[in-house]
Enzyme design. Sequence first.
Site, short mmCIF file in Angstrom:
data_model
loop_
_atom_site.label_atom_id
_atom_site.label_comp_id
_atom_site.label_asym_id
_atom_site.label_seq_id
_atom_site.Cartn_x
_atom_site.Cartn_y
_atom_site.Cartn_z
CD GLN A 1 2.83 5.07 4.56
OE1 GLN A 1 3.41 5.72 3.70
NE2 GLN A 1 1.56 4.73 4.43
N GLY B 1 -8.19 -1.54 -2.10
CA GLY B 1 -7.43 -1.55 -0.85
C GLY B 1 -7.83 -0.36 0.02
CG HIS B 2 -7.00 3.65 -1.15
ND1 HIS B 2 -6.57 3.55 -2.44
CD2 HIS B 2 -5.95 4.14 -0.45
CE1 HIS B 2 -5.33 3.98 -2.53
NE2 HIS B 2 -4.92 4.33 -1.35
CB ALA C 1 -4.59 6.80 -7.74
CE LYS D 1 1.76 -2.61 -2.30
NZ LYS D 1 2.12 -1.23 -2.26
#
Length: 304
Positions: free
Chosen positions: A158, A40-41, A36, A154
């Site tokens: 993580q 951003g990716h 998806a 973001k």
Amino acid sequence: MTTPTVPVVAHTRDELKAAREALPSRDVAVVMTMGALHDGHARLIRAARQRHDHVVVTIFLNPLQFGPKEDLSRYPRTFDADMEICTDAGVDVVFAPTPDVVYPDGDPGVRVSAGPLGDLLEGKARPGHFDGVLTVVGKLLHLTAARSAYFGQKDAQQMLLIRRMVRDLDFPVDVVSVPTVREADGLAMSSRNTYLTASDREVALCLSRALRAGGEAAVFGPSAVRRAAREVLVEEPLALVDYLVLVHPETLADVPEWYRGEALLAVAAKIGTTRLIDNTPLVVGPGGGAIDVFTDVPHARADV
Ligand code: PAF
């Protein structure tokens, strides 16, 4: 104008190894995703592309990081569109395994533990989530044998935990954090934004507005930051806020009132049926404000 080359797609470990070995250079960066893909990716891929000879993108919806009541089954799956983004952004290899390729013996008995930092913030709402993330990130780092790995700011917690894992467990990889990409109206890009209805989306804007307000108050100290951000959120009763915190970026502990320096203002809220997170790194104190940083974190041991 030349037509961009479609990446080689590898579904198995052997296909990945062959694709990896066919690359002319060992200077490979990895961008890990659950599919998806969005801008951003694409930004992560382009950042990796600029600094390395080759980019491998992994597309793997990792069951290990989803709780039993979470959105694994409804998570968007958009492989063809993902491939277009990868092609445009100049990816060399896409590794898109199924769970039995990544976990051939089923759920792994041995996992990476995120430790106490993994129980805070997102970890509190999603028990075991970060153990699942670190386990798959560790495996994908080994399988891709990448020199550098690019992740988005973001997912700040993580990012922090991956950096810790790489340092604590001596992974020979540089971890690079790339600033959050936002829509024109401020909404942080996320694959989960596709769940939002038009009215949810309007509501969701309060998150980035709150972070902006917090950033603008940074010069006045921690309580001013928290107050400014909270004032924006209370104006939007349809945003069910899980947490709004101003924490130290390395320890995730609340910063005390006397604190001056780098901090992380982070928020999580349920909007409609969708849990969204967002954050901004900022400097608290004189000359302070929000910062949009691009941080390279080299692996701990130069001789690895
Ligand atoms: O950020 C994500 O998309 C995932 O947590 C990651 C890093 C790809 C691991 O599954």
